[in-house]
Design an enzyme around this catalytic site. Sequence first.
Site, short mmCIF file in Angstrom:
data_model
loop_
_atom_site.label_atom_id
_atom_site.label_comp_id
_atom_site.label_asym_id
_atom_site.label_seq_id
_atom_site.Cartn_x
_atom_site.Cartn_y
_atom_site.Cartn_z
N ARG A 80 -7.72 -0.77 0.74
CA ARG A 80 -8.21 -2.01 0.13
C ARG A 80 -8.63 -1.79 -1.32
NH1 ARG A 80 -12.72 -2.37 4.74
NH2 ARG A 80 -11.04 -1.27 5.82
N ASP B 24 -3.02 9.99 3.92
CA ASP B 24 -4.41 9.56 4.05
C ASP B 24 -5.19 10.56 4.91
OD1 ASP B 24 -6.79 8.22 4.13
OD2 ASP B 24 -6.06 6.53 5.35
N LYS C 14 0.84 -1.21 0.00
CA LYS C 14 0.00 0.00 0.00
C LYS C 14 0.88 1.26 0.00
CE LYS C 14 -3.39 2.48 2.93
NZ LYS C 14 -4.33 2.39 4.08
N LYS D 278 -10.72 12.28 8.24
CA LYS D 278 -10.26 11.87 9.56
C LYS D 278 -10.25 13.05 10.53
CE LYS D 278 -7.01 8.22 8.12
NZ LYS D 278 -7.64 7.10 8.82
N ASP E 60 1.26 6.10 5.72
CA ASP E 60 0.31 5.16 5.10
C ASP E 60 0.86 4.53 3.81
OD1 ASP E 60 -2.08 3.91 5.57
OD2 ASP E 60 -3.31 5.37 4.49
N ASP F 181 -12.46 6.58 3.54
CA ASP F 181 -11.26 6.37 4.34
C ASP F 181 -10.79 4.91 4.28
OD1 ASP F 181 -9.17 6.98 5.99
OD2 ASP F 181 -10.36 7.13 7.83
N GLU G 214 -9.59 3.34 1.89
CA GLU G 214 -9.03 3.48 0.54
C GLU G 214 -7.96 2.45 0.22
OE1 GLU G 214 -7.90 5.02 3.09
OE2 GLU G 214 -5.75 4.76 2.83
N1 BES Z 1 -4.63 4.22 6.84
C1 BES Z 1 -5.79 3.86 7.60
C2 BES Z 1 -5.51 2.83 8.67
C3 BES Z 1 -4.64 3.29 9.80
C4 BES Z 1 -5.21 3.79 10.95
C5 BES Z 1 -3.28 3.18 9.72
C6 BES Z 1 -4.42 4.17 11.99
C7 BES Z 1 -2.49 3.57 10.76
C8 BES Z 1 -3.05 4.06 11.91
C9 BES Z 1 -6.86 3.28 6.68
O1 BES Z 1 -6.89 3.77 5.39
C10 BES Z 1 -8.17 3.63 7.33
O2 BES Z 1 -8.45 4.79 7.40
N2 BES Z 1 -8.89 2.62 7.79
C11 BES Z 1 -10.11 2.84 8.47
C12 BES Z 1 -11.11 1.82 7.99
C13 BES Z 1 -12.52 2.15 8.35
C14 BES Z 1 -13.00 3.35 7.58
C15 BES Z 1 -13.38 0.95 8.02
C16 BES Z 1 -9.86 2.69 9.96
O3 BES Z 1 -9.03 1.88 10.36
O4 BES Z 1 -10.46 3.43 10.72
ZN ZN Z 2 -5.03 4.45 4.68
ZN ZN Z 3 -8.00 5.56 5.24
#
Ligand code: BES
Ligand code: ZN
Ligand code: ZN
Length: 475
Positions: free
Chosen positions: A330, A249, A244, A256, A267, A326, A328
């Site tokens: 996947r 992000d 990734k 966020k 990220d 968010d 993104e």
């Molecule tokens: N990049 C984030 C995941 C992440 C969170 C990495 C904290 C490092 C620290 C990912 O893209 C994301 O935002 N995931 C969301 C998924 C949710 C929207 C289902 C998450 O983990 O909150």
């Molecule tokens: Zn992310």
């Molecule tokens: Zn995200």
Amino acid sequence: MKITIESRPLESVETDALIVPVFENRPESRFGAEGLVKAGEITGKPLELTLLHHTDGVAATRVLLVGCGKAEKFDPTEQRRAAGAAIRHLKSRSIKRIALALDGSFSGPEFAEAAVEGAILGDYDPDVYKSDEKKTIASLIVLTADAKGVDSGRIIGESQNFTRALVNEPANKLGPLGIADAARKMAAEFGLECEVLDRDQMAVLKMNALLGVAQGSAEPPALVVLRYNPGNGNSADHVGLVGKGVTFDTGGISIKPADGMEKMKYDMAGGAAMIGAMRAIAQLKPAVRVTAFIPCVENMPGSRAQRPGDIVAAMSGKTVEVINTDAEGRLILADAITYAKQQGCTHLIDAATLTGAIAVALGHLRAGLFSNNDNLRDRVLKASQAEGERMWPMPLDDDYKDYLKSAFADLANVGGRWGGAVTAAYFLKEFAEDTPWVHLDIAGTAWLDESKPFLAKGPTGLPVRTLVRLVLDWK
Ligand code: BES
Ligand code: ZN
Ligand code: ZN
């Protein structure tokens, strides 16, 4: 750090500091240490550091005794940490010329390799943008009777630091095209093939899941492909490493919270790990073919950004309802995985800072490991164990699929409140299909919030060592 190897009595080495391992329950009488041992000041406990000055009969200006714990528990992971902690201790004191003694009772290239890795990893600080004078170690003499492992340790340590340096770059300095440039430069230096697909080429390939994420940013996306082809390859296997590469992000329209958002420059840690692993692979030349795929985008809420409710048709043909912009990672990985399969990969490993939920499940000590293939899962776990990059197997039962139901498309991109790391992984599995695949969720382990004695705060470079070990041991 310039590394040389010498085999001679420790006492004769002229250097600013000589690092010597000491063990619990093993008497240490060299360097006049008996008194300190008797007084309980030196116990040999893991990472205990004792700096001695002007020791009689020793040419080195200083001797740093580093505790290595109980000899029966000593392994390459402990060796790596001990070397790292010793180096950081000396570095913080601006000591530049160092010699490191390996303990003769732990011969074997894995100890030398780990010691050199630990020293190089310990020497790294994410300080490129700090104006103060850098305290980097100038030279390291490895004192050992057997040189095996020293050079591979240097290559792997430097490659892991290469990954950490990329991850540390802020998003204004390193966007998707910046990753592509760094990959191209690295490939030219070490003799890999590098190809970068741009937005138009991705559109022809129908990578709409990836392009949907990219469309909210003024920075164009890039799909970086790095190819290693062994001359002597006797295996029909072709390993695909997918990482990734979200250079920042924001969450997109599902934005966020401001608090802590600055950390989202990391990220792209999965992508950077793949580039670092390829850097080592190019030099260590495993017998199996390896290709890395790094989809790079910036997830921004621009006026052209994708909206919640948008439906995209991924390259595989599956349609996805984007419930949350968010989620993104996947989406971009789905198309990169499909492309890797189309390019002939027979085995896939992906690494991604995919979910906050994996840190809820496992904390910051272990990465989550998901797989559709028990054999590949066990091989990755074994490599990770040997390299001290801890992971833990997570479930992917078929009925998790229900969590990803969409009323309007084949899949939703989020699975609701529960099991967030599992549903994210399950989403990827829908694109890996029946190709043996392992997914590593490194959101909790790619970044250290507080420094360790042997590692600076910031990017860890996980899982570079596991990936390199896996392909070197490929059967
Ligand atoms: N990049 C984030 C995941 C992440 C969170 C990495 C904290 C490092 C620290 C990912 O893209 C994301 O935002 N995931 C969301 C998924 C949710 C929207 C289902 C998450 O983990 O909150
Ligand atoms: Zn992310
Ligand atoms: Zn995200």
